[in-house]
Design an enzyme around this catalytic site. Structure first.
Site, mmCIF file in Angstrom:
data_model
loop_
_atom_site.group_PDB
_atom_site.id
_atom_site.type_symbol
_atom_site.label_atom_id
_atom_site.label_comp_id
_atom_site.label_asym_id
_atom_site.label_seq_id
_atom_site.Cartn_x
_atom_site.Cartn_y
_atom_site.Cartn_z
ATOM 1 N N ASP A 106 -58.161 -67.859 5.885
ATOM 2 C CA ASP A 106 -59.118 -68.820 5.321
ATOM 3 C C ASP A 106 -59.055 -68.768 3.794
ATOM 4 O OD1 ASP A 106 -61.264 -70.389 4.585
ATOM 5 O OD2 ASP A 106 -62.715 -69.373 5.889
ATOM 6 N N SER A 157 -69.462 -72.162 7.400
ATOM 7 C CA SER A 157 -69.094 -72.494 6.033
ATOM 8 C C SER A 157 -70.359 -72.543 5.168
ATOM 9 C CB SER A 157 -68.304 -73.798 5.982
ATOM 10 O OG SER A 157 -67.706 -73.983 4.721
ATOM 11 N N GLN A 158 -70.683 -73.683 4.526
ATOM 12 C CA GLN A 158 -71.951 -73.739 3.804
ATOM 13 C C GLN A 158 -73.113 -73.424 4.739
ATOM 14 O OE1 GLN A 158 -73.807 -76.873 0.788
ATOM 15 N NE2 GLN A 158 -74.122 -77.553 2.889
ATOM 16 N N TYR A 167 -70.598 -78.115 3.978
ATOM 17 C CA TYR A 167 -70.676 -78.758 2.662
ATOM 18 C C TYR A 167 -70.338 -80.242 2.750
ATOM 19 C CZ TYR A 167 -70.191 -78.964 -2.470
ATOM 20 O OH TYR A 167 -70.346 -79.239 -3.803
ATOM 21 N N HIS A 194 -59.828 -72.103 7.695
ATOM 22 C CA HIS A 194 -61.271 -72.289 7.581
ATOM 23 C C HIS A 194 -61.920 -72.848 8.849
ATOM 24 C CE1 HIS A 194 -64.979 -72.266 5.437
ATOM 25 N NE2 HIS A 194 -65.126 -73.579 5.439
#
Length: 322
Positions: A272, A186-187, A91, A301
């Protein structure tokens, strides 16, 4: 940072009911058909870089509505055709610089990096792709752009770009179109899940600490960005919760994972708080293809970070020989 989510035995069995819109399959089938109908061919232009161990191409390919999307294609030495990994970004990141993606090339794979439209100005060294489509009122960031309607939601465009990125890399003569994998964290992990569910005949899928999964639980469980953008939006647009979560159901990694059949390697971090473990396991447990998951019990994360990559290479080497 404590363990804050379900215990690991419950996570492994966690299969929540999530919203599945009645028109889910039709929505995505029509969206992708329209994008492909918009036409246009990918353009691969040699890029000047200080790298001498690989060939670097600046890429522009047609994404959602035919919009030009930037990318990099790095090719290992030799004529190929090479198996390829399509890399999706976290992101706020842009495609950055080619030397950031050398590991896959060093392992003998072509690496195609997709820029994320309208992002690329939060961290890293920038992106090159605007998002020419407007939206109604939104919180800062991209999470709530067009969120009141799946037709206008930002991730409709970004996920379509991802499928078209797979289409584009398969067009290059030095890439083996039958041996293409997708990867992201992640994203980027959420985008990889979408690409896996919406593309055909992928060689492998790598999904690390994925964002964009099990939205209703995530928004209620963590106050971390970027999920907090949705919370912030709903704290102002108090009457919009049903519409918002209906929209998000079209883009939920749990629903998209149920469409995916390529061999997949996930990773999850039990501390996370950005992408809570239960949201990751919800997508993993829904994944329809062969799958395994690496659990990092004491990480946030960052997940496995560089420790996960050798596992991916090992899986990909086996898939490439198959």
């Amino acid at each position: 940072m404590p363990h804050f989510d379900l215990p690991i035995d419950q996570l492994r069995a966690y299969r929540p009911e999530v919203r599945v819109p009645a028109g889910f399959d039709t929505f995505w089938r029509q969206t992708l058909a329209d994008a492909r109908k918009a036409g246009g061919d990918p353009r691969f232009t040699p890029a000047e870089t200080p790298l001498v161990g690989c060939h670097v191409l600046d890429v522009r390919f047609p994404g959602f509505a035919g919009d030009p999307i930037a990318g990099w294609l790095l090719l290992p030495p030799g004529d190929g055709p090479h198996p390829a990994v399509v890399q999706f970004l976290g992101y706020g990141a842009g495609r950055g610089l080619p030397h950031e993606y050398l590991p896959w090339v060093a392992a003998g794979y072509a690496c195609f990096v997709m820029d994320s439209r309208g992002q690329g100005s939060t961290w890293g060294v920038g992106g090159a792709t605007p998002d020419p489509h407007g939206s109604g009122p939104a919180a800062n960031g991209v999470m709530t752009r067009g969120i009141e309607d799946p037709e206008t939601y930002y991730y409709r465009r970004l996920f379509t770009d991802a499928v078209r990125a797979v289409d584009a890399v398969r067009r290059h003569p030095s890439v083996d179109a039958a041996r293409v994998a997708v990867s992201g964290g992640s994203q980027g992990g959420g985008i990889a899940l979408a690409a896996a569910g919406l593309s055909e005949d992928l060689m492998a899928v790598f999904v690390d600490v994925p964002f964009l999964c099990h939205f209703e639980r995530a928004v209620g469980l963590t106050d971390r960005e970027p999920y907090a953008e949705i919370t912030r939006y709903l704290s102002v647009h108090r009457e919009s919760a049903e519409r918002v979560f209906d929209t998000l159901s079209y883009f939920d990694g749990v629903n998209l994972a149920a469409l995916a059949t390529a061999p997949a390697l996930f990773s999850v971090a039990l501390m996370d708080q950005t992408c809570p473990p239960s949201t990751v396991f919800a997508a993993f447990n829904a994944y329809a293809g062969p799958k395994e998951i690496t659990v990092y019990a004491f990480n946030g994360h960052e997940g496995g970070a560089a420790a996960q990559w050798p596992r991916q290479v090992a899986l990909l080497a086996g898939a490439a020989r198959a």
